[in-house]
Motif scaffolding. Structure first.
Motif, PDB file in Angstrom:
ATOM      1  N   ASP A  17       0.893  -1.335   0.293  1.00 32.56           N
ATOM      2  CA  ASP A  17      -0.093   0.021   0.157  1.00 32.56           C
ATOM      3  C   ASP A  17       0.949   1.137   0.083  1.00 32.56           C
ATOM      4  OD1 ASP A  17      -1.732   2.214   0.525  1.00 32.56           O
ATOM      5  OD2 ASP A  17      -2.870   1.034   2.290  1.00 32.56           O
ATOM      6  N   CYS A  49      -0.585  -0.982  -4.468  1.00 34.49           N
ATOM      7  CA  CYS A  49      -2.040  -0.789  -4.267  1.00 34.49           C
ATOM      8  C   CYS A  49      -1.858   0.600  -3.908  1.00 34.49           C
ATOM      9  CB  CYS A  49      -2.621  -1.613  -3.129  1.00 34.49           C
ATOM     10  SG  CYS A  49      -2.374  -3.490  -3.353  1.00 34.49           S
ATOM     11  N   ASP A  50      -3.185   1.475  -4.195  1.00 34.59           N
ATOM     12  CA  ASP A  50      -3.467   2.691  -3.757  1.00 34.59           C
ATOM     13  C   ASP A  50      -3.829   2.658  -2.416  1.00 34.59           C
ATOM     14  OD1 ASP A  50      -2.288   3.962  -5.724  1.00 34.59           O
ATOM     15  OD2 ASP A  50      -4.144   3.922  -6.875  1.00 34.59           O
ATOM     16  N   THR A  51      -4.920   1.611  -2.044  1.00 30.66           N
ATOM     17  CA  THR A  51      -5.797   1.502  -0.978  1.00 30.66           C
ATOM     18  C   THR A  51      -5.627  -0.062  -0.476  1.00 30.66           C
ATOM     19  OG1 THR A  51      -7.149   3.308  -1.741  1.00 30.66           O
ATOM     20  CG2 THR A  51      -7.932   1.964  -0.068  1.00 30.66           C
ATOM     21  N   SER A  52      -5.519  -0.227   0.833  1.00 30.49           N
ATOM     22  CA  SER A  52      -5.805  -1.433   1.471  1.00 30.49           C
ATOM     23  C   SER A  52      -6.398  -1.223   2.757  1.00 30.49           C
ATOM     24  CB  SER A  52      -4.494  -2.169   1.598  1.00 30.49           C
ATOM     25  OG  SER A  52      -3.572  -1.459   2.879  1.00 30.49           O
ATOM     26  N   SER A  55      -5.017   1.750   4.858  1.00 35.07           N
ATOM     27  CA  SER A  55      -5.165   3.141   4.669  1.00 35.07           C
ATOM     28  C   SER A  55      -6.767   3.453   4.229  1.00 35.07           C
ATOM     29  CB  SER A  55      -4.298   3.672   3.469  1.00 35.07           C
ATOM     30  OG  SER A  55      -4.711   2.854   2.189  1.00 35.07           O
TER      31      SER A  55
END
Length: 88
Positions: A17, A49-52, A55
């Motif tokens: 992330d 990943c941008d989001t997990s 976050s």
């Protein structure tokens, strides 16, 4: 694990992330070309990943500040002046 049901590229992949600067290892078939050294000293293929869950606001309880106001107000900022020219 049952033999012969997984693809050939089924391996341990690091999902990282980029917002939270945290990662997790999981078995995956995700296509990646980049690699990253993990905490255990081994190098794994990495999927950014941008989001997990590290976050995402639902899991963290914190709200994120989004850089833009939204598509409608962006449209009005860009093209709103043309409506005022028409009324003259």
């Amino acid at each position: 694990m049952k033999k012969g049901i997984h693809p050939d590229n089924y391996r341990t992949v690091l999902f990282f992330d980029s917002n939270a600067k945290k990662g997790f290892l999981i078995h995956s078939c995700a296509r990646t070309t980049a690699t990253m050294k993990w905490e255990d000293g081994k190098e794994y293929p990495v999927f950014m990943c941008d989001t997990s869950s590290a976050s995402h606001p639902f899991y963290t309880g914190k709200t994120r500040q989004v850089g833009n106001e939204g598509r409608a107000s962006e449209f009005n900022n860009r093209y709103g002046k043309f409506g005022s020219l028409r009324s003259k």
